[in-house]
Every structure is written in C-alpha cells, then in structure tokens.
Design a protein around this motif. Structure first.
Motif, PDB file in Angstrom:
ATOM      1  N   HIS A 112       2.733   6.993   6.116  1.00  0.00           N
ATOM      2  CA  HIS A 112       3.309   5.840   5.415  1.00  0.00           C
ATOM      3  C   HIS A 112       2.393   5.360   4.280  1.00  0.00           C
ATOM      4  O   HIS A 112       2.065   4.172   4.181  1.00  0.00           O
ATOM      5  N   ILE A 113       1.998   6.297   3.437  1.00  0.00           N
ATOM      6  CA  ILE A 113       1.085   6.000   2.331  1.00  0.00           C
ATOM      7  C   ILE A 113       1.863   5.373   1.179  1.00  0.00           C
ATOM      8  O   ILE A 113       2.874   5.914   0.724  1.00  0.00           O
ATOM      9  N   THR A 114       1.404   4.222   0.701  1.00  0.00           N
ATOM     10  CA  THR A 114       1.993   3.588  -0.475  1.00  0.00           C
ATOM     11  C   THR A 114       0.878   3.184  -1.432  1.00  0.00           C
ATOM     12  O   THR A 114      -0.191   2.748  -1.009  1.00  0.00           O
ATOM     13  N   VAL A 115       1.150   3.355  -2.719  1.00  0.00           N
ATOM     14  CA  VAL A 115       0.189   2.998  -3.763  1.00  0.00           C
ATOM     15  C   VAL A 115       0.810   1.917  -4.635  1.00  0.00           C
ATOM     16  O   VAL A 115       1.921   2.085  -5.148  1.00  0.00           O
ATOM     17  N   VAL A 116       0.109   0.800  -4.791  1.00  0.00           N
ATOM     18  CA  VAL A 116       0.620  -0.355  -5.535  1.00  0.00           C
ATOM     19  C   VAL A 116      -0.468  -0.853  -6.479  1.00  0.00           C
ATOM     20  O   VAL A 116      -1.639  -0.453  -6.373  1.00  0.00           O
ATOM     21  N   PRO A 117      -0.117  -1.728  -7.441  1.00  0.00           N
ATOM     22  CA  PRO A 117      -1.141  -2.308  -8.313  1.00  0.00           C
ATOM     23  C   PRO A 117      -2.227  -3.023  -7.514  1.00  0.00           C
ATOM     24  O   PRO A 117      -1.970  -3.576  -6.441  1.00  0.00           O
ATOM     25  N   LEU A 118      -3.439  -3.001  -8.042  1.00  0.00           N
ATOM     26  CA  LEU A 118      -4.575  -3.602  -7.351  1.00  0.00           C
ATOM     27  C   LEU A 118      -4.485  -5.125  -7.422  1.00  0.00           C
ATOM     28  O   LEU A 118      -4.502  -5.705  -8.509  1.00  0.00           O
ATOM     29  N   ARG A 119      -4.389  -5.763  -6.259  1.00  0.00           N
ATOM     30  CA  ARG A 119      -4.347  -7.221  -6.225  1.00  0.00           C
ATOM     31  C   ARG A 119      -4.954  -7.811  -4.945  1.00  0.00           C
ATOM     32  O   ARG A 119      -5.165  -9.012  -4.861  1.00  0.00           O
ATOM     33  N   HIS A 120      -5.259  -6.971  -3.946  1.00  0.00           N
ATOM     34  CA  HIS A 120      -5.760  -7.502  -2.665  1.00  0.00           C
ATOM     35  C   HIS A 120      -7.139  -8.131  -2.859  1.00  0.00           C
ATOM     36  O   HIS A 120      -8.047  -7.518  -3.423  1.00  0.00           O
ATOM     37  N   HIS A 121      -7.296  -9.366  -2.374  1.00  0.00           N
ATOM     38  CA  HIS A 121      -8.546 -10.103  -2.603  1.00  0.00           C
ATOM     39  C   HIS A 121      -9.742  -9.400  -1.967  1.00  0.00           C
ATOM     40  O   HIS A 121     -10.863  -9.465  -2.501  1.00  0.00           O
TER      41      HIS A 121
END
Length: 295
Positions: A112-121
């Motif tokens: 269940h690999i997902t790649v999203v824009p970097l935003r995690h604190h």
C-alpha cells in the motif's frame, strides 16, 4: 551449484581462498588491491554485510556470480558456477553463509505504497534537524507512506531517473520501485556547462541550502546541473551522464569510498573534473559541514 548457492558464498572468504586479502577494513567494508587488474593502491571494495563488491578502477561490481564472470573471463553463467563449485570443493574455503542479508529485503515486503507532496511535520522536523531548508525540501522531496508487517510508516522520498525513490527517515534508509541515479537540471531548456556530483540526496539538499545562504566557500557561483548517485554502485550510470559536461564538480564524502569515486571519475574525464571535497576537508560530508559537525 545453483546461482542462489553461489550468491550465498561469502565473497571475503572466497577471495581469501584465492590469495587476495584486504589492505584495509572498516565498518564491514573490505578494501583490496583489485584481483581483476594490476594496481598499487586498493580500489576494490567488498561490503561484507550485503555480500557485494565494487571495483572503482573498472567502475563495475555486483554479487558473487558477477565477480566470477570477471575472475574467469566469461559471460557464461554455467561456466562461472562450474569454476566456483570446483574451487569450493578442492579448497578449505568455508561453506555457504548461514545467514545472508538480502539487499533491500524490507522493500519487497512493503504494501500500500503511496507518494504525496511533502507536508508531514515530522519529516520537515527531520530536515530541520539536519539544518536543511524546509522549502528546498518541499521542492525536491515528496513523502511516501507504506505498510510493513501490518504497521504504517512514512518517510522522505527523493525521485530518481528510473521512476523510483530514495527513501529516508531518522530510522530507515532504502529505496523503492527501482535504484538509480537522480539528475536535476538547472533549466528545462538544456544542459549547463557545469554539473555537481553528490553521493546522496541529503548532501544535494545541504548544498542547495548553503547556496541559498550565499555561501561561496563551498558553492559554485555559476549555473549548474546536479547528479546524485544514490549509491557508489551507480557510478557506471553516473559516468555515462557526466560525459555531456565540460566541467564536473565532485562533492563526495571525505572517506576512502568518496576518494576512490572521485578518482574514478577523474580517470575517465581528466582535467574536466574538480575535486571539491577540500572545501570541507574537516568534515565527513556536506551535511556535516552544514551542521558544523567536524570529524
């Protein structure tokens, strides 16, 4: 002997049975005078943890089977296996490794690999702990989320030319969807005259952070393209890409592997190559320089 059995043979033990012994050992890295050619300083490295080798002078490497191809000068895998089996059966070489660490074994179990824009604190805080500018991190990195052994994880993701990602967080370093170099162009319109070469993407991001602050002690005051090797095992791929550049700036680690990598590039491209590691000679790498962490 099968290919799988040959790959399980300890390369360090096999080389010892052939009369090749390391000149230098540090952190599971065994450095040899190359068994494939004549040389005076060691440039042949074996990573005993991964059971892989790399010859910087020849810009090639791999597993036990690939080593056999070079040692016995044949591309025929059956011949290689026969040579290895014959030698194992007639010498006192130790048997098959009891435990073999497969490269990137963890990645094969990710789901269940997902790649999203970097935003995690937490990831931005990790970059901040490395003194890397957050906006630069957002520009060049994404974040990947994945499931491993029924638990969810996340990490920084830095893209490569094969469509894969180098993956990093404070506790893990690896790659998903294919290992390769990364190439970042200064402009979409074409290739610059200069290119800067880095071993890992943290050094690349450190360079851009330093450049943003106006640091001229380390950074080049000219438009440059950027190549991140992501592993010294990608050196051969990097050499092909570097052919297009009249000026090559090497920002590699101040250790034996970094030195040998720079020497290999210089051996190929001569005076076009500039070793920039002297700019941060008191530090292991560019990120340590950025953090003020001397050796």
């Amino acid at each position: 002997m099968t290919i799988a059995e040959a790959k399980q043979l300890c390369i360090v033990d096999y080389l010892a049975s052939l009369g090749h012994h390391p000149q230098y050992v540090k952190s599971n890295q065994y450095w040899y005078l190359s068994p494939l050619r004549e040389e005076r300083t060691p440039s042949f490295k074996v990573n005993d943890r991964l059971n892989e080798w790399y010859d910087f002078g020849a810009a090639t490497g791999g597993d036990m089977v690939e080593l056999g191809k070079h040692l016995y000068r044949t591309e025929n895998v059956s011949e290689v296996l026969a040579h290895i089996e014959r030698y194992v059966n007639t010498t006192a070489i130790p048997g098959i490794r009891g435990t073999v660490v497969a490269p990137r074994a963890v990645e094969t179990k990710m789901q269940h690999i997902t790649v999203v824009p970097l935003r995690h604190h937490a990831l931005l805080s990790y970059l901040h702990s490395r003194r890397i500018d957050g906006e630069i991190g957002r520009m060049f990195c994404k974040e990947v989320h994945y499931e491993l052994r029924k638990r969810r994880y996340f990490a920084l993701a830095f893209g490569n030319v094969a469509g894969g990602y180098e993956v990093r967080n404070p506790y893990y370093k690896g790659c998903i969807q294919g290992k390769d170099i990364s190439l970042v162009k200064h402009s979409r319109d074409g290739t610059q005259d200069r290119i800067c070469v880095f071993e890992g993407f943290m050094d690349f991001l450190s360079y851009l952070t330093l450049k943003q602050t106006g640091n001229e002690e380390v950074c080049i005051n000219a438009p440059c393209d950027y190549l991140v090797m992501n592993s010294v095992n990608n050196l051969k791929k990097a050499l092909v890409r570097l052919q297009a550049y009249p000026i090559i700036h090497c920002y590699l680690d101040n250790d034996l592997a970094g030195q040998k990598t720079t020497e290999t590039i210089a051996g190929m491209y001569g005076l076009r190559v500039h070793d920039e590691a002297h700019r941060y000679t008191e530090y292991k790498d560019l990120n340590d320089y950025l953090r003020g962490k001397k050796r």
